[in-house]
Motif scaffolding. Sequence first.
Motif, PDB file in Angstrom:
ATOM      1  N   UNK A 125       0.802  -1.226   0.000  1.00 49.20           N
ATOM      2  CA  UNK A 125       0.000   0.000   0.000  1.00 49.20           C
ATOM      3  C   UNK A 125       0.836   1.277   0.000  1.00 49.20           C
ATOM      4  N   UNK A 126       2.146   1.148   0.242  1.00 51.84           N
ATOM      5  CA  UNK A 126       3.006   2.321   0.219  1.00 51.84           C
ATOM      6  C   UNK A 126       3.970   2.349  -0.945  1.00 51.84           C
ATOM      7  N   UNK A 127       4.438   1.158  -1.346  1.00 58.95           N
ATOM      8  CA  UNK A 127       5.405   1.093  -2.449  1.00 58.95           C
ATOM      9  C   UNK A 127       4.734   0.798  -3.787  1.00 58.95           C
ATOM     10  N   UNK A 128       3.881  -0.232  -3.833  1.00 61.24           N
ATOM     11  CA  UNK A 128       3.277  -0.628  -5.107  1.00 61.24           C
ATOM     12  C   UNK A 128       2.054   0.213  -5.463  1.00 61.24           C
ATOM     13  N   UNK A 129       1.345   0.696  -4.450  1.00 66.76           N
ATOM     14  CA  UNK A 129       0.150   1.502  -4.677  1.00 66.76           C
ATOM     15  C   UNK A 129       0.387   2.933  -4.180  1.00 66.76           C
ATOM     16  N   UNK A 130      -0.258   3.884  -4.821  1.00 68.10           N
ATOM     17  CA  UNK A 130      -0.138   5.283  -4.409  1.00 68.10           C
ATOM     18  C   UNK A 130      -0.934   5.512  -3.127  1.00 68.10           C
ATOM     19  N   UNK A 131      -0.331   6.143  -2.118  1.00 70.16           N
ATOM     20  CA  UNK A 131      -1.068   6.445  -0.885  1.00 70.16           C
ATOM     21  C   UNK A 131      -2.247   7.363  -1.170  1.00 70.16           C
ATOM     22  N   UNK A 132      -3.294   7.253  -0.348  1.00 71.78           N
ATOM     23  CA  UNK A 132      -4.452   8.111  -0.514  1.00 71.78           C
ATOM     24  C   UNK A 132      -5.526   7.760   0.490  1.00 71.78           C
ATOM     25  N   UNK A 133      -6.541   8.598   0.576  1.00 68.82           N
ATOM     26  CA  UNK A 133      -7.611   8.377   1.546  1.00 68.82           C
ATOM     27  C   UNK A 133      -8.396   7.105   1.255  1.00 68.82           C
ATOM     28  N   UNK A 134      -8.313   6.604   0.004  1.00 71.11           N
ATOM     29  CA  UNK A 134      -9.031   5.383  -0.370  1.00 71.11           C
ATOM     30  C   UNK A 134      -8.550   4.168   0.416  1.00 71.11           C
ATOM     31  N   UNK A 135      -7.356   4.260   1.016  1.00 71.39           N
ATOM     32  CA  UNK A 135      -6.802   3.108   1.725  1.00 71.39           C
ATOM     33  C   UNK A 135      -7.438   2.884   3.097  1.00 71.39           C
ATOM     34  N   UNK A 136      -8.293   3.795   3.545  1.00 75.05           N
ATOM     35  CA  UNK A 136      -8.991   3.610   4.811  1.00 75.05           C
ATOM     36  C   UNK A 136     -10.466   3.930   4.641  1.00 75.05           C
ATOM     37  N   UNK A 137     -11.313   3.160   5.342  1.00 76.33           N
ATOM     38  CA  UNK A 137     -12.756   3.424   5.301  1.00 76.33           C
ATOM     39  C   UNK A 137     -13.392   2.781   6.522  1.00 76.33           C
ATOM     40  N   UNK A 138     -14.287   3.505   7.163  1.00 70.35           N
ATOM     41  CA  UNK A 138     -14.973   2.975   8.334  1.00 70.35           C
ATOM     42  C   UNK A 138     -14.052   2.648   9.481  1.00 70.35           C
ATOM     43  N   UNK A 139     -12.926   3.351   9.560  1.00 70.21           N
ATOM     44  CA  UNK A 139     -11.982   3.122  10.647  1.00 70.21           C
ATOM     45  C   UNK A 139     -11.046   1.951  10.431  1.00 70.21           C
ATOM     46  N   UNK A 140     -11.090   1.322   9.247  1.00 72.68           N
ATOM     47  CA  UNK A 140     -10.230   0.168   8.972  1.00 72.68           C
ATOM     48  C   UNK A 140      -9.420   0.402   7.696  1.00 72.68           C
ATOM     49  N   UNK A 141      -8.246  -0.212   7.656  1.00 68.75           N
ATOM     50  CA  UNK A 141      -7.399  -0.126   6.473  1.00 68.75           C
ATOM     51  C   UNK A 141      -7.848  -1.149   5.431  1.00 68.75           C
ATOM     52  N   UNK A 142      -7.634  -0.796   4.173  1.00 64.11           N
ATOM     53  CA  UNK A 142      -7.992  -1.685   3.089  1.00 64.11           C
ATOM     54  C   UNK A 142      -7.090  -2.920   3.074  1.00 64.11           C
ATOM     55  N   UNK A 143      -7.646  -4.052   2.695  1.00 61.41           N
ATOM     56  CA  UNK A 143      -6.846  -5.242   2.404  1.00 61.41           C
ATOM     57  C   UNK A 143      -6.595  -5.264   0.904  1.00 61.41           C
ATOM     58  N   UNK A 144      -5.353  -5.059   0.509  1.00 60.23           N
ATOM     59  CA  UNK A 144      -5.044  -4.876  -0.909  1.00 60.23           C
ATOM     60  C   UNK A 144      -4.310  -6.081  -1.485  1.00 60.23           C
ATOM     61  N   UNK A 145      -4.603  -6.366  -2.746  1.00 55.99           N
ATOM     62  CA  UNK A 145      -3.899  -7.385  -3.521  1.00 55.99           C
ATOM     63  C   UNK A 145      -3.841  -6.903  -4.961  1.00 55.99           C
ATOM     64  N   UNK A 146      -2.836  -7.338  -5.689  1.00 57.42           N
ATOM     65  CA  UNK A 146      -2.669  -6.910  -7.071  1.00 57.42           C
ATOM     66  C   UNK A 146      -2.716  -8.114  -7.997  1.00 57.42           C
ATOM     67  N   UNK A 147      -3.287  -7.901  -9.187  1.00 56.77           N
ATOM     68  CA  UNK A 147      -3.232  -8.888 -10.261  1.00 56.77           C
ATOM     69  C   UNK A 147      -2.743  -8.175 -11.522  1.00 56.77           C
ATOM     70  N   UNK A 148      -1.632  -8.645 -12.062  1.00 59.24           N
ATOM     71  CA  UNK A 148      -0.988  -8.018 -13.216  1.00 59.24           C
ATOM     72  C   UNK A 148      -0.829  -9.041 -14.325  1.00 59.24           C
ATOM     73  N   UNK A 149      -0.742  -8.552 -15.563  1.00 59.61           N
ATOM     74  CA  UNK A 149      -0.605  -9.442 -16.715  1.00 59.61           C
ATOM     75  C   UNK A 149       0.416  -8.859 -17.678  1.00 59.61           C
ATOM     76  N   UNK A 150       1.403  -9.679 -18.058  1.00 63.74           N
ATOM     77  CA  UNK A 150       2.472  -9.250 -18.956  1.00 63.74           C
ATOM     78  C   UNK A 150       2.451 -10.118 -20.221  1.00 63.74           C
ATOM     79  N   UNK A 151       2.068  -9.559 -21.369  1.00 67.85           N
ATOM     80  CA  UNK A 151       2.146 -10.324 -22.619  1.00 67.85           C
ATOM     81  C   UNK A 151       3.605 -10.660 -22.948  1.00 67.85           C
ATOM     82  N   UNK A 152       3.849 -11.899 -23.327  1.00 69.00           N
ATOM     83  CA  UNK A 152       5.178 -12.344 -23.730  1.00 69.00           C
ATOM     84  C   UNK A 152       5.186 -12.614 -25.234  1.00 69.00           C
ATOM     85  N   UNK A 153       6.365 -12.946 -25.773  1.00 65.98           N
ATOM     86  CA  UNK A 153       6.440 -13.274 -27.198  1.00 65.98           C
ATOM     87  C   UNK A 153       5.486 -14.414 -27.533  1.00 65.98           C
TER      88      UNK A 153
END
Length: 238
Positions: A125-153
């Motif tokens: 949440x600090x290195x891979x994602x940009x910090x912002x108010x979206x990371x907290x809601x209702x007094x709790x921090x977001x549980x974040x995960x990433x899914x990325x896709x890289x086309x290869x040859x």
Amino acid sequence: MSNSLQLTEVAISLVAKNLNPAVLNPDFLKYTGIIPADWELANQPVYNNNLVQLVYKNGVGIIVQPNRLNVLEMIGEKPATEIKLAAVALQLIEKLSQVEYQAVGINPKAFVGFPSEADAYQYICGKLLAPGSWQEFGGSKVNAALELSYPLKRGVLNLAINQVNVQFGEQVTPAILFSGNLNYPLTGNTVKERIQDLQQIIANWQNDVNIFQQLLVEKFLSSSPSPAQQISASVFSK
């Protein structure tokens, strides 16, 4: 980060039409030579209409569903010469050559440990994602995960990044888990050509794991403290 990148598991996933899970039982696997006679099951096999799951004491597992056959192996500290999942997958293809295979995935998993859950959270949440108010809601921090896709040859490298806890005996270590999927549709105009393509991809599985590790080291861990930078060469380098 408290540890270097650790490869934990590699799976070979075969996508196929009309696969019958009931065919693959321990006796069939041993009688046909797919599994060596001296391998012992780690626990009771799981059987039902849509799933067969066999796990052996050496860390190799076979999971069969109606449209997918997975061969996986827990890697840990095993040297490359002792890793058997590709040999098992190739034997399965040879003995089940009548199956209509459509695609294959090489799926490695690796993690990096952190001193605390807060440090692991900060990585996502600090290195891979940009910090912002979206990371907290209702007094709790977001549980974040990433899914990325890289086309290869050829094919696609999919990458999932999740915060996890890894257990070593009684010790629990906060970590970031990197789950890769190098996915390849099969090419060829005949069944024989498609099986040959499938066999070649599986035979080169170590190269796919190297690509996965290279992506992590160069793009996700390159600015980390020295422990992560210790991975100057893949465990499968020749």
